[in-house]
Design a protein around this motif. Structure first.
Motif, PDB file in Angstrom:
ATOM      1  N   GLY A 156       0.815  -1.206   0.000  1.00 13.30           N
ATOM      2  CA  GLY A 156       0.000   0.000   0.000  1.00 13.30           C
ATOM      3  C   GLY A 156       0.849   1.257   0.000  1.00 13.30           C
ATOM      4  O   GLY A 156       1.951   1.275   0.553  1.00 13.30           O
ATOM      5  N   HIS A 157       0.360   2.326  -0.616  1.00 10.86           N
ATOM      6  CA  HIS A 157       1.084   3.598  -0.684  1.00 10.86           C
ATOM      7  C   HIS A 157       0.154   4.747  -0.319  1.00 10.86           C
ATOM      8  O   HIS A 157      -1.062   4.658  -0.449  1.00 10.86           O
ATOM      9  N   GLY A 158       0.735   5.816   0.168  1.00 12.08           N
ATOM     10  CA  GLY A 158      -0.035   7.001   0.494  1.00 12.08           C
ATOM     11  C   GLY A 158      -0.443   7.052   1.949  1.00 12.08           C
ATOM     12  O   GLY A 158      -0.206   6.116   2.730  1.00 12.08           O
ATOM     13  N   ALA A 159      -1.069   8.166   2.324  1.00 13.96           N
ATOM     14  CA  ALA A 159      -1.469   8.390   3.713  1.00 13.96           C
ATOM     15  C   ALA A 159      -2.464   7.325   4.164  1.00 13.96           C
ATOM     16  O   ALA A 159      -3.429   7.029   3.468  1.00 13.96           O
ATOM     17  N   GLY A 160      -2.207   6.759   5.334  1.00 14.63           N
ATOM     18  CA  GLY A 160      -3.107   5.783   5.920  1.00 14.63           C
ATOM     19  C   GLY A 160      -3.048   4.398   5.312  1.00 14.63           C
ATOM     20  O   GLY A 160      -3.880   3.554   5.634  1.00 14.63           O
ATOM     21  N   ALA A 161      -2.078   4.139   4.447  1.00 15.42           N
ATOM     22  CA  ALA A 161      -2.016   2.843   3.760  1.00 15.42           C
ATOM     23  C   ALA A 161      -1.875   1.693   4.755  1.00 15.42           C
ATOM     24  O   ALA A 161      -1.247   1.815   5.803  1.00 15.42           O
ATOM     25  N   VAL A 162      -2.504   0.580   4.407  1.00 16.35           N
ATOM     26  CA  VAL A 162      -2.444  -0.632   5.230  1.00 16.35           C
ATOM     27  C   VAL A 162      -1.965  -1.785   4.358  1.00 16.35           C
ATOM     28  O   VAL A 162      -2.540  -2.051   3.296  1.00 16.35           O
TER      29      VAL A 162
END
Length: 342
Positions: A156-162
């Motif tokens: 996952g990439h970006g803010a908040g990625a899980v």
């Protein structure tokens, strides 16, 4: 988005450590559904978010937030519990530490989590696994999430990625908004937890670079979706087959229960918190037995739908009955219990 539980997000999602949650609520129940022997000592009120023939789970509080925030909050709660590593721990009921099975950390008494049990607890906290239901092994968790189209291969990439890191059949851990969580990052133990159990990892998760671990990320639409996060309690019925008669997902209940030394909660009495009971005469019954019309002793006519398929099987027109019912969700009131008045 496809869910793993057949109820709306507003009801589905709350779960952390049901064996550790405190009782919430007080006051006399509006109408009692069933009582087993003994005197239950603890009271709780909540909404049914999981249900099967021998157990049920109540959400006893919570607030609305994004799935990403709920996952982080659930991970915080597991970490704060400082549960030890227990092989098979956390698998009996999603969100609940348990004694596990014979293996590392097991002594027949100690409550804890293993790797997939810990990840399952966090997923249940955000409504991605059904609270109170069994948790599969690591590969099973990934399979369920993929089948529901909640995850996709890759990091996952970006803010908040899980991201979930899975070595199939061996180990699983996860990353939530850049922070790693699990019992370890690959089996070497969790240095952040004094008892070696589940929690936030602080060593950078070097095994994320190991090709044996396959990455899967939570899809963007799911990360931003709204859910309700809060504590849950999971109860066993203790063999009382009729304890859950007329109860469905979403029902608000008042429960009296006991807790044993292993943390198992057993319901002794269950009541509908918004129920009313009236004495009435049956004036008509639907041909398919899905609803009934009664006239109360005060002259009021009530049309009631049946909460369960066989509730009205024995009811005849002209019979005097005592009926317990609750408000319907956008429809007629729902008959929960009905019995003949002699």
């Amino acid at each position: 988005m496809t869910r793993l539980i057949a109820i709306s997000r507003a009801l589905a999602c709350a779960a952390v450590l049901s064996v550790a949650a405190g009782a919430i609520g007080a006051g006399a129940p509006a109408a009692q559904a069933a009582i087993t022997g003994g005197a239950p000592s603890i009271e709780a009120r909540g909404t049914v978010v999981a249900l099967d023939w021998s157990s049920f789970t109540l959400r006893v509080g919570g607030r609305r937030m994004s799935v990403a925030r709920a996952l982080a909050a659930a991970a915080n709660a597991v970490t704060q519990g400082d549960y030890p590593y227990v092989y098979g721990g956390g698998h009996a009921e999603a969100g609940a530490a348990s004694i596990g099975i014979k293996g590392p950390g097991y002594n027949g008494r100690r409550l804890g989590f293993d790797c997939s049990g810990a990840v399952g607890a966090v997923l249940a906290g955000a409504g991605l696994l059904a609270p109170g239901m069994p948790v599969p092994n690591d590969a099973g968790v990934i399979a369920q999430l993929r089948q529901a189209k909640l995850i996709a291969p890759g990091v996952g990439h970006g803010a908040g990625a899980v991201t979930f890191w899975d070595k199939p059949g061996v180990h699983i851990f996860m990353s939530i908004n850049g922070r790693d969580f699990g019992t370890s990052d690959g089996g070497a133990g969790n240095p952040a937890q004094p008892h070696g159990g589940a929690g936030w990892l602080n060593d950078g998760a070097p095994d994320a670079a190991n090709r044996a671990f396959k990455p899967y990320h939570l899809v963007a639409a799911e990360l931003s979706a709204a859910t309700v996060y809060g504590p849950t309690l999971t109860f066993q019925t203790g063999g009382a087959d009729d304890l859950l008669d007329g109860i469905v997902l979403g029902d608000p209940l008042h429960v009296s229960y006991t807790r044993d030394r292993k943390g198992v909660l057993t319901a002794g009495a269950v009541a509908f918190t918004d129920a009313r009971t009236v004495t009435a005469t049956v004036t008509s019954v639907a041909a398919d037995r899905s609803s009934v019309v009664v006239q109360t002793t005060g002259g009021q006519s009530l049309t009631l739908s049946a909460a369960s398929p066989h509730l009205l099987d024995w009811i005849d027109v002209g019979e005097d009955v005592s009926v317990t019912y609750t408000p319907g969700a956008g429809g007629p009131p729902v008959a929960r219990a009905i019995q003949s008045v002699q």
